[in-house]
Design a protein around this motif. Structure first.
Motif, PDB file in Angstrom:
ATOM      1  N   ALA A  93     -12.310 -25.411   4.984  1.00  0.00           N
ATOM      2  CA  ALA A  93     -11.187 -24.767   5.662  1.00  0.00           C
ATOM      3  C   ALA A  93     -11.454 -23.286   5.888  1.00  0.00           C
ATOM      4  O   ALA A  93     -10.606 -22.573   6.405  1.00  0.00           O
ATOM      5  N   PHE A  94     -12.631 -22.811   5.480  1.00  0.00           N
ATOM      6  CA  PHE A  94     -13.050 -21.418   5.631  1.00  0.00           C
ATOM      7  C   PHE A  94     -12.229 -20.456   4.774  1.00  0.00           C
ATOM      8  O   PHE A  94     -12.177 -19.261   5.052  1.00  0.00           O
ATOM      9  N   ASN A  95     -11.589 -20.977   3.738  1.00  0.00           N
ATOM     10  CA  ASN A  95     -10.889 -20.102   2.792  1.00  0.00           C
ATOM     11  C   ASN A  95     -11.253 -20.442   1.343  1.00  0.00           C
ATOM     12  O   ASN A  95     -10.594 -19.990   0.415  1.00  0.00           O
ATOM     13  N   GLU A  96     -12.321 -21.240   1.194  1.00  0.00           N
ATOM     14  CA  GLU A  96     -12.756 -21.607  -0.152  1.00  0.00           C
ATOM     15  C   GLU A  96     -13.471 -20.427  -0.822  1.00  0.00           C
ATOM     16  O   GLU A  96     -13.820 -19.443  -0.168  1.00  0.00           O
ATOM     17  N   ASN A  97     -13.681 -20.569  -2.126  1.00  0.00           N
ATOM     18  CA  ASN A  97     -14.378 -19.536  -2.890  1.00  0.00           C
ATOM     19  C   ASN A  97     -15.854 -19.516  -2.471  1.00  0.00           C
ATOM     20  O   ASN A  97     -16.630 -20.386  -2.827  1.00  0.00           O
ATOM     21  N   LYS A  98     -16.237 -18.495  -1.718  1.00  0.00           N
ATOM     22  CA  LYS A  98     -17.619 -18.418  -1.218  1.00  0.00           C
ATOM     23  C   LYS A  98     -18.630 -18.249  -2.351  1.00  0.00           C
ATOM     24  O   LYS A  98     -19.768 -18.700  -2.237  1.00  0.00           O
ATOM     25  N   ASP A  99     -18.224 -17.577  -3.420  1.00  0.00           N
ATOM     26  CA  ASP A  99     -19.149 -17.395  -4.542  1.00  0.00           C
ATOM     27  C   ASP A  99     -19.536 -18.742  -5.140  1.00  0.00           C
ATOM     28  O   ASP A  99     -20.694 -18.977  -5.477  1.00  0.00           O
ATOM     29  N   ARG A 214      -9.619 -29.143 -15.968  1.00  0.00           N
ATOM     30  CA  ARG A 214      -9.506 -27.838 -15.301  1.00  0.00           C
ATOM     31  C   ARG A 214      -9.668 -26.709 -16.301  1.00  0.00           C
ATOM     32  O   ARG A 214      -9.079 -26.744 -17.392  1.00  0.00           O
ATOM     33  N   VAL A 215     -10.452 -25.721 -15.914  1.00  0.00           N
ATOM     34  CA  VAL A 215     -10.586 -24.486 -16.693  1.00  0.00           C
ATOM     35  C   VAL A 215      -9.627 -23.480 -16.058  1.00  0.00           C
ATOM     36  O   VAL A 215      -9.865 -23.018 -14.937  1.00  0.00           O
ATOM     37  N   PRO A 216      -8.506 -23.155 -16.718  1.00  0.00           N
ATOM     38  CA  PRO A 216      -7.460 -22.321 -16.096  1.00  0.00           C
ATOM     39  C   PRO A 216      -7.970 -21.025 -15.480  1.00  0.00           C
ATOM     40  O   PRO A 216      -7.576 -20.661 -14.374  1.00  0.00           O
ATOM     41  N   ALA A 217      -8.855 -20.326 -16.168  1.00  0.00           N
ATOM     42  CA  ALA A 217      -9.347 -19.043 -15.644  1.00  0.00           C
ATOM     43  C   ALA A 217     -10.121 -19.243 -14.339  1.00  0.00           C
ATOM     44  O   ALA A 217     -10.022 -18.430 -13.416  1.00  0.00           O
ATOM     45  N   ALA A 218     -10.868 -20.321 -14.257  1.00  0.00           N
ATOM     46  CA  ALA A 218     -11.626 -20.605 -13.036  1.00  0.00           C
ATOM     47  C   ALA A 218     -10.678 -20.981 -11.899  1.00  0.00           C
ATOM     48  O   ALA A 218     -10.874 -20.559 -10.752  1.00  0.00           O
ATOM     49  N   ALA A 219      -9.662 -21.766 -12.198  1.00  0.00           N
ATOM     50  CA  ALA A 219      -8.690 -22.160 -11.183  1.00  0.00           C
ATOM     51  C   ALA A 219      -7.960 -20.937 -10.638  1.00  0.00           C
ATOM     52  O   ALA A 219      -7.698 -20.835  -9.433  1.00  0.00           O
ATOM     53  N   GLU A 220      -7.651 -19.985 -11.494  1.00  0.00           N
ATOM     54  CA  GLU A 220      -6.983 -18.760 -11.056  1.00  0.00           C
ATOM     55  C   GLU A 220      -7.901 -17.941 -10.151  1.00  0.00           C
ATOM     56  O   GLU A 220      -7.461 -17.392  -9.134  1.00  0.00           O
ATOM     57  N   ASP A 222     -10.302 -19.099  -8.269  1.00  0.00           N
ATOM     58  CA  ASP A 222     -10.404 -19.787  -6.987  1.00  0.00           C
ATOM     59  C   ASP A 222      -9.162 -19.532  -6.139  1.00  0.00           C
ATOM     60  O   ASP A 222      -9.255 -19.333  -4.916  1.00  0.00           O
ATOM     61  N   ALA A 223      -7.988 -19.547  -6.762  1.00  0.00           N
ATOM     62  CA  ALA A 223      -6.745 -19.293  -6.029  1.00  0.00           C
ATOM     63  C   ALA A 223      -6.732 -17.879  -5.458  1.00  0.00           C
ATOM     64  O   ALA A 223      -6.310 -17.659  -4.318  1.00  0.00           O
ATOM     65  N   ALA A 225      -9.371 -16.126  -4.664  1.00  0.00           N
ATOM     66  CA  ALA A 225     -10.365 -16.089  -3.586  1.00  0.00           C
ATOM     67  C   ALA A 225      -9.779 -16.650  -2.292  1.00  0.00           C
ATOM     68  O   ALA A 225     -10.003 -16.114  -1.202  1.00  0.00           O
ATOM     69  N   VAL A 226      -9.018 -17.731  -2.409  1.00  0.00           N
ATOM     70  CA  VAL A 226      -8.378 -18.323  -1.240  1.00  0.00           C
ATOM     71  C   VAL A 226      -7.370 -17.349  -0.637  1.00  0.00           C
ATOM     72  O   VAL A 226      -7.307 -17.167   0.590  1.00  0.00           O
ATOM     73  N   GLU A 227      -6.577 -16.700  -1.492  1.00  0.00           N
ATOM     74  CA  GLU A 227      -5.583 -15.741  -1.015  1.00  0.00           C
ATOM     75  C   GLU A 227      -6.237 -14.575  -0.286  1.00  0.00           C
ATOM     76  O   GLU A 227      -5.785 -14.150   0.773  1.00  0.00           O
ATOM     77  N   GLN A 228      -7.324 -14.061  -0.837  1.00  0.00           N
ATOM     78  CA  GLN A 228      -8.030 -12.946  -0.202  1.00  0.00           C
ATOM     79  C   GLN A 228      -8.611 -13.355   1.143  1.00  0.00           C
ATOM     80  O   GLN A 228      -8.593 -12.584   2.112  1.00  0.00           O
ATOM     81  N   ALA A 229      -9.111 -14.583   1.217  1.00  0.00           N
ATOM     82  CA  ALA A 229      -9.669 -15.077   2.484  1.00  0.00           C
ATOM     83  C   ALA A 229      -8.585 -15.189   3.548  1.00  0.00           C
ATOM     84  O   ALA A 229      -8.802 -14.862   4.710  1.00  0.00           O
ATOM     85  N   LEU A 230      -7.404 -15.641   3.145  1.00  0.00           N
ATOM     86  CA  LEU A 230      -6.293 -15.773   4.094  1.00  0.00           C
ATOM     87  C   LEU A 230      -5.825 -14.399   4.573  1.00  0.00           C
ATOM     88  O   LEU A 230      -5.523 -14.222   5.759  1.00  0.00           O
ATOM     89  N   VAL A 231      -5.775 -13.431   3.667  1.00  0.00           N
ATOM     90  CA  VAL A 231      -5.357 -12.074   4.053  1.00  0.00           C
ATOM     91  C   VAL A 231      -6.377 -11.476   5.006  1.00  0.00           C
ATOM     92  O   VAL A 231      -6.011 -10.850   6.019  1.00  0.00           O
ATOM     93  N   ALA A 232      -7.656 -11.653   4.707  1.00  0.00           N
ATOM     94  CA  ALA A 232      -8.707 -11.123   5.576  1.00  0.00           C
ATOM     95  C   ALA A 232      -8.642 -11.758   6.967  1.00  0.00           C
ATOM     96  O   ALA A 232      -8.838 -11.076   7.975  1.00  0.00           O
ATOM     97  N   ALA A 233      -8.361 -13.052   7.020  1.00  0.00           N
ATOM     98  CA  ALA A 233      -8.268 -13.729   8.313  1.00  0.00           C
ATOM     99  C   ALA A 233      -7.080 -13.217   9.113  1.00  0.00           C
ATOM    100  O   ALA A 233      -7.150 -13.077  10.346  1.00  0.00           O
ATOM    101  N   ALA A 234      -5.971 -12.922   8.408  1.00  0.00           N
ATOM    102  CA  ALA A 234      -4.780 -12.432   9.096  1.00  0.00           C
ATOM    103  C   ALA A 234      -4.993 -11.040   9.670  1.00  0.00           C
ATOM    104  O   ALA A 234      -4.462 -10.673  10.715  1.00  0.00           O
TER     105      ALA A 234
END
Length: 235
Positions: A93-99, A214-220, A222-223, A225-234
């Motif tokens: 979706a082009f908003n996944e965690n690129k790292d 799920r590793v909570p810190a990793a899930a956070e 990733d979330a 990273a997705v938010e930053q990608a969406l803001v950058a796209a906007a």
């Protein structure tokens, strides 16, 4: 003789006057030829857009054909995501965690080696520990059973990118672990091919899949990273 000399001087005078009247001035020619070019260039934007040239200059828009920094960044991101999508066999979706995508891609093809966790050779839990350290800065125990014990259970239908998937044969112990990506696919180090991407729908993995954690810190992370990608796209 005197008259002949006078005739010669008169003829020379007429010739010189004719030359100076007809020969163009070099500087005048340069001005005449250069001025229309400058004027034409200044009017070109107005002719092509229908707007006054002065308004285009005041708008501060970049010259035609020169993309903005934001457009260049978006183009690079698009190419990067397309590369990861093709390499890993995913629909992104082009908003996944690129790292995470980059790190997994870099590990693809590393051979299997029991008890190891380097690109020269790694087992399944070794691969997971290295990815989580490189991407999230999280140190996991080099053991699929320990990872299973220390992760939060999630339903298979609710798995997210970065979750761990665990396998066991029948009622035996956990023997294999991988990192869930998306589209039912996960990255892991298999004994018969090293680090690769496989599908949970493959008969072997479908039959032996046991749980997701799920590793909570990793899930956070990733979330975020997705938010930053969406803001950058906007932007």
């Amino acid at each position: 003789m005197k008259n002949s000399l006078l005739y010669c001087l008169a003829a020379g005078s007429l010739a010189l006057s004719f030359f100076f009247e007809r020969a163009p001035d070099a500087s005048a020619t340069a001005r005449a030829t250069s001025a229309p070019v400058v004027a034409e260039a200044s009017l070109l934007p107005a002719l092509t857009t229908g707007e006054p040239a002065t308004e285009l200059l005041a708008a501060g828009d970049p010259p035609a054909g020169k993309p903005t920094p934001a457009a260049l960044a978006a183009s690079r991101d698009s190419l990067t995501y397309h590369y990861y999508a093709q390499t890993l066999g995913l629909h992104l979706a082009f908003n996944e965690n690129k790292d995470l995508l980059r790190t997994v891609t870099d590990w693809i093809g590393a051979p299997y080696s029991y008890g190891s966790n380097s690109r020269r050779g790694t087992d399944c839990s070794g691969f997971v520990t290295r990815v989580f350290r490189e991407v999230y800065g999280i140190n996991l125990i080099h053991s699929s059973r320990a990872m299973f014990t220390n992760t939060k259970r999630v339903a298979k239908s609710e798995m997210q990118t970065g979750d761990l998937v665990f396998f066991r044969r029948g009622k035996g112990p956990i023997y294999h672990v991988g990192i869930y990506l998306k589209d039912g696919k996960f990255a892991h180090s298999a004994t018969n091919g090293g680090v690769m991407v496989s599908s949970l729908n493959q008969p072997y993995y479908h039959h032996n899949f046991y749980a997701a954690g799920r590793v909570p810190a990793a899930a956070e992370a990733d979330a975020n990273a997705v938010e930053q990608a969406l803001v950058a796209a906007a932007e």
